[in-house]
Enzyme design. Sequence first.
Site, PDB file in Angstrom:
ATOM      1  N   ASP A  86       0.835  -1.203   0.000  1.00 45.32           N
ATOM      2  CA  ASP A  86       0.000   0.000   0.000  1.00 45.32           C
ATOM      3  C   ASP A  86       0.873   1.256   0.000  1.00 45.32           C
ATOM      4  O   ASP A  86       2.058   1.210   0.354  1.00 45.32           O
ATOM      5  CB  ASP A  86      -0.934  -0.006   1.229  1.00 45.32           C
ATOM      6  CG  ASP A  86      -2.160   0.870   1.021  1.00 45.32           C
ATOM      7  OD1 ASP A  86      -2.247   1.555  -0.027  1.00 45.32           O
ATOM      8  OD2 ASP A  86      -3.037   0.874   1.901  1.00 45.32           O
ATOM      9  N   GLU A 108      -8.100  -0.612   4.690  1.00 42.37           N
ATOM     10  CA  GLU A 108      -6.634  -0.732   4.600  1.00 42.37           C
ATOM     11  C   GLU A 108      -6.060  -1.234   5.920  1.00 42.37           C
ATOM     12  O   GLU A 108      -5.178  -2.098   5.938  1.00 42.37           O
ATOM     13  CB  GLU A 108      -6.027   0.623   4.236  1.00 42.37           C
ATOM     14  CG  GLU A 108      -6.335   1.021   2.802  1.00 42.37           C
ATOM     15  CD  GLU A 108      -5.894   2.428   2.448  1.00 42.37           C
ATOM     16  OE1 GLU A 108      -5.740   2.697   1.256  1.00 42.37           O
ATOM     17  OE2 GLU A 108      -5.715   3.266   3.350  1.00 42.37           O
TER      18      GLU A 108
HETATM   19  C1  5RP Z   1      -5.870   5.698   0.449  1.00 45.56           C
HETATM   20  C2  5RP Z   1      -4.480   5.841   0.972  1.00 45.56           C
HETATM   21  C3  5RP Z   1      -3.393   5.991  -0.036  1.00 45.56           C
HETATM   22  O1  5RP Z   1      -2.454   4.981   0.197  1.00 45.56           O
HETATM   23  C4  5RP Z   1      -2.736   7.318   0.140  1.00 45.56           C
HETATM   24  O2  5RP Z   1      -3.730   8.327   0.041  1.00 45.56           O
HETATM   25  C5  5RP Z   1      -1.647   7.555  -0.918  1.00 45.56           C
HETATM   26  O3  5RP Z   1      -2.240   7.628  -2.190  1.00 45.56           O
HETATM   27  P1  5RP Z   1      -1.402   7.904  -3.504  1.00 45.56           P
HETATM   28  O4  5RP Z   1      -0.589   6.671  -3.757  1.00 45.56           O
HETATM   29  O5  5RP Z   1      -2.443   8.169  -4.554  1.00 45.56           O
HETATM   30  O6  5RP Z   1      -0.532   9.120  -3.237  1.00 45.56           O
HETATM   31  O7  5RP Z   1      -4.217   5.825   2.147  1.00 45.56           O
HETATM   32  O8  5RP Z   1      -6.809   5.648   1.477  1.00 45.56           O
END
Ligand code: 5RP
Length: 225
Positions: A86, A108
């Site tokens: 993630d 998540e």
């Molecule tokens: C979603 C999240 C994402 O991991 C976080 O916002 C980062 O996103 P991106 O990779 O688009 O910068 O926590 O809930």
Amino acid sequence: MMASDVLKQKVAEAAYTSLERFIQPNWVLGIGTGSTVNCFIDCLARSNPPFACAVSSSLQTSDRLETLNINIADINDVSEVMVYIDGADEVDPSFALIKGGGGALTREKIVASMARKFVCIVDESKMVDCLGEFSVPVEVLPFAHQPVATKLGKLGGNPKLRAGLTDNGNCILDVGGLKIDDPEYWEQTINDIPGVVTTGIFSLHRPQEIFIAKVDGSVDHRVGH
Ligand code: 5RP
């Protein structure tokens, strides 16, 4: 200077390359949410390694996995996730995170809690000395968004109600003005407010590994203690 979407691709590819040779046909992979993870999903779909299935952290991620013909399991049918990949909105030096910019924080955190290993993929703009510059997303029951906001205000935060609802039908308060110098204290304190479903502070379920794409084109791989 590299564009941010190029950095996202680079970090996703580096994480995928490091993981690829270990993937086994019985593995369940946990897949996060966001634009960086989307690049990782694309690597997975291109290489098509043998693994059992994916567990998804959002409807948005499920849509992308389905479109790319990646097998998705219901989380209730899975006992363990081998690796969870993630992104994050902020990462501190101890690997505590703020997540939930994309609104998927609760699912998540559930998938992260089931994973043997959590691998976080970010670009270096997400690295901070102390969490809190990015407003902390807090998922709350719609019934209680105002009482929760009042309590967050008393803790020194400046909560703003985000438009729309999460995949779970809840609201999000984006809480600015907090200096998260003790992430475990803040995660626990916010979680303890009645009406809070989850806070986007991830200190109890930190990643064990972080890949960081840098503007010079290199990717750092850091392993936690
Ligand atoms: C979603 C999240 C994402 O991991 C976080 O916002 C980062 O996103 P991106 O990779 O688009 O910068 O926590 O809930």
